[in-house]
Motif scaffolding. Structure first.
Motif, PDB file in Angstrom:
ATOM      1  N   ILE A  71       0.874  -1.162   0.000  1.00  0.00           N
ATOM      2  CA  ILE A  71       0.000   0.000   0.000  1.00  0.00           C
ATOM      3  C   ILE A  71       0.919   1.223   0.000  1.00  0.00           C
ATOM      4  CG2 ILE A  71      -1.525   1.313   1.533  1.00  0.00           C
ATOM      5  CD1 ILE A  71      -2.774  -1.375   2.369  1.00  0.00           C
ATOM      6  N   LYS A  72       0.461   2.305  -0.596  1.00  0.00           N
ATOM      7  CA  LYS A  72       1.271   3.531  -0.633  1.00  0.00           C
ATOM      8  C   LYS A  72       1.698   3.916   0.788  1.00  0.00           C
ATOM      9  CE  LYS A  72       1.333   8.244  -2.305  1.00  0.00           C
ATOM     10  NZ  LYS A  72       0.593   9.307  -2.996  1.00  0.00           N
ATOM     11  N   GLY A  73       2.982   4.112   0.970  1.00  0.00           N
ATOM     12  CA  GLY A  73       3.533   4.503   2.258  1.00  0.00           C
ATOM     13  C   GLY A  73       3.868   3.352   3.185  1.00  0.00           C
ATOM     14  N   ALA A  74       3.576   2.131   2.769  1.00  0.00           N
ATOM     15  CA  ALA A  74       3.832   0.976   3.638  1.00  0.00           C
ATOM     16  C   ALA A  74       5.297   0.578   3.617  1.00  0.00           C
ATOM     17  CB  ALA A  74       2.976  -0.215   3.215  1.00  0.00           C
ATOM     18  N   GLN A  75       5.746   0.093   4.747  1.00  0.00           N
ATOM     19  CA  GLN A  75       7.077  -0.497   4.856  1.00  0.00           C
ATOM     20  C   GLN A  75       6.900  -1.998   4.661  1.00  0.00           C
ATOM     21  OE1 GLN A  75       9.162   0.495   8.477  1.00  0.00           O
ATOM     22  NE2 GLN A  75      10.639  -1.138   8.187  1.00  0.00           N
ATOM     23  N   HIS A  76       7.634  -2.563   3.707  1.00  0.00           N
ATOM     24  CA  HIS A  76       7.488  -3.983   3.403  1.00  0.00           C
ATOM     25  C   HIS A  76       8.344  -4.815   4.364  1.00  0.00           C
ATOM     26  CE1 HIS A  76       6.275  -7.263   0.733  1.00  0.00           C
ATOM     27  NE2 HIS A  76       7.427  -7.798   1.100  1.00  0.00           N
ATOM     28  N   ILE A  77       7.666  -5.614   5.169  1.00  0.00           N
ATOM     29  CA  ILE A  77       8.349  -6.518   6.105  1.00  0.00           C
ATOM     30  C   ILE A  77       8.445  -7.909   5.487  1.00  0.00           C
ATOM     31  CG2 ILE A  77       8.248  -7.616   8.389  1.00  0.00           C
ATOM     32  CD1 ILE A  77       8.777  -4.576   8.510  1.00  0.00           C
ATOM     33  N   GLY A  78       7.379  -8.339   4.862  1.00  0.00           N
ATOM     34  CA  GLY A  78       7.301  -9.688   4.318  1.00  0.00           C
ATOM     35  C   GLY A  78       6.511 -10.581   5.254  1.00  0.00           C
ATOM     36  N   ALA A  79       6.208 -11.763   4.797  1.00  0.00           N
ATOM     37  CA  ALA A  79       5.370 -12.701   5.555  1.00  0.00           C
ATOM     38  C   ALA A  79       6.028 -13.069   6.885  1.00  0.00           C
ATOM     39  CB  ALA A  79       5.109 -13.952   4.722  1.00  0.00           C
ATOM     40  N   VAL A  80       5.420 -12.626   7.986  1.00  0.00           N
ATOM     41  CA  VAL A  80       6.010 -12.876   9.305  1.00  0.00           C
ATOM     42  C   VAL A  80       5.836 -14.306   9.789  1.00  0.00           C
ATOM     43  CG1 VAL A  80       5.924 -10.465  10.046  1.00  0.00           C
ATOM     44  CG2 VAL A  80       4.032 -12.003  10.605  1.00  0.00           C
ATOM     45  N   SER A  81       5.165 -15.132   8.999  1.00  0.00           N
ATOM     46  CA  SER A  81       5.137 -16.561   9.323  1.00  0.00           C
ATOM     47  C   SER A  81       6.524 -17.159   9.086  1.00  0.00           C
ATOM     48  CB  SER A  81       4.080 -17.298   8.497  1.00  0.00           C
ATOM     49  OG  SER A  81       4.283 -17.079   7.123  1.00  0.00           O
ATOM     50  N   ASP A  82       7.360 -16.433   8.351  1.00  0.00           N
ATOM     51  CA  ASP A  82       8.767 -16.781   8.137  1.00  0.00           C
ATOM     52  C   ASP A  82       9.569 -16.135   9.271  1.00  0.00           C
ATOM     53  OD1 ASP A  82      11.434 -16.918   7.349  1.00  0.00           O
ATOM     54  OD2 ASP A  82      11.070 -16.197   5.326  1.00  0.00           O
ATOM     55  N   ALA A  83      10.337 -16.909  10.000  1.00  0.00           N
ATOM     56  CA  ALA A  83      11.081 -16.423  11.167  1.00  0.00           C
ATOM     57  C   ALA A  83      11.970 -15.223  10.845  1.00  0.00           C
ATOM     58  CB  ALA A  83      11.906 -17.551  11.775  1.00  0.00           C
ATOM     59  N   GLU A  84      12.582 -15.210   9.667  1.00  0.00           N
ATOM     60  CA  GLU A  84      13.439 -14.076   9.278  1.00  0.00           C
ATOM     61  C   GLU A  84      12.654 -12.773   9.231  1.00  0.00           C
ATOM     62  OE1 GLU A  84      15.853 -14.266   5.720  1.00  0.00           O
ATOM     63  OE2 GLU A  84      16.318 -16.362   6.139  1.00  0.00           O
ATOM     64  N   ASN A  85      11.433 -12.841   8.712  1.00  0.00           N
ATOM     65  CA  ASN A  85      10.620 -11.635   8.608  1.00  0.00           C
ATOM     66  C   ASN A  85      10.045 -11.203   9.953  1.00  0.00           C
ATOM     67  OD1 ASN A  85      11.109 -11.326   5.866  1.00  0.00           O
ATOM     68  ND2 ASN A  85       9.400 -12.631   5.313  1.00  0.00           N
ATOM     69  N   LEU A  86       9.845 -12.145  10.861  1.00  0.00           N
ATOM     70  CA  LEU A  86       9.420 -11.777  12.206  1.00  0.00           C
ATOM     71  C   LEU A  86      10.544 -10.996  12.892  1.00  0.00           C
ATOM     72  CD1 LEU A  86       7.106 -11.886  14.232  1.00  0.00           C
ATOM     73  CD2 LEU A  86       8.015 -14.061  15.051  1.00  0.00           C
ATOM     74  N   VAL A  87      11.770 -11.416  12.676  1.00  0.00           N
ATOM     75  CA  VAL A  87      12.928 -10.681  13.200  1.00  0.00           C
ATOM     76  C   VAL A  87      12.986  -9.295  12.553  1.00  0.00           C
ATOM     77  CG1 VAL A  87      15.464 -10.615  13.254  1.00  0.00           C
ATOM     78  CG2 VAL A  87      14.250 -12.738  13.797  1.00  0.00           C
TER      79      VAL A  87
END
Length: 155
Positions: A71-87
């Motif tokens: 979405i406009k202005g969003a920071q992309h974290i990625g799927a947090v079901s993946d441990a790397e993205n939760l970090v």
């Protein structure tokens, strides 16, 4: 006999509710869903779209915690079901004031099946954030955001 009838009736009600097509966390009783958010923590897509379009000085921090378009202005974290993205989520919020307005969204699939929104919401709560909103995308990002012409990040 009354007790058996009551138990049977409650069981049938629960089974019927769970087997219906679900499009929103409201469609399944909150006790059965085990959602970490409450109704007032759901943010209507139209409200966020209006804030983004208006260029409001105080737009919330928007975090894409899924594997969908930004979405406009969003920071992309990625799927947090993946441990790397939760970090990655933990790092993104580590130095923020706990009263920061944070909006999270995934939109990969219906709320009832999403593997990302609950872990992200729980992480924000556990970290002490007090103004968390879940963007109410009960079906998916395409249905509840894109098809309505709401702003996406430039590619």
């Amino acid at each position: 006999m009354k007790k058996i009838c009551l138990i049977t009736l409650l069981g049938l009600l629960a089974f019927g509710t769970l087997t219906q097509a679900q499009t929103s966390p409201k469609a399944i009783p909150m006790l059965l869903m085990n959602n970490p958010w409450i109704e007032k923590e759901l943010l209507a897509p139209s409200e966020l779209a209006t804030a983004i379009k208006s260029g409001a000085a105080k737009t919330p921090l928007i975090l894409n915690i899924g594997a969908v378009e930004d979405i406009k202005g969003a920071q992309h974290i990625g799927a947090v079901s993946d441990a790397e993205n939760l970090v990655k989520l933990r790092r993104a919020i580590a130095d923020l004031p706990k009263n920061t307005e944070v909006v999270i969204y995934c939109g990969c699939c219906p709320f009832t099946k999403c593997p990302n929104i609950r872990p992200a919401f729980n992480e924000l709560k556990k970290s002490g954030f007090t103004d968390i909103k879940l963007l109410n995308l009960p079906v998916n990002l395409n249905t509840n955001w894109v098809t309505k012409g709401y702003p996406l990040a430039a590619k």
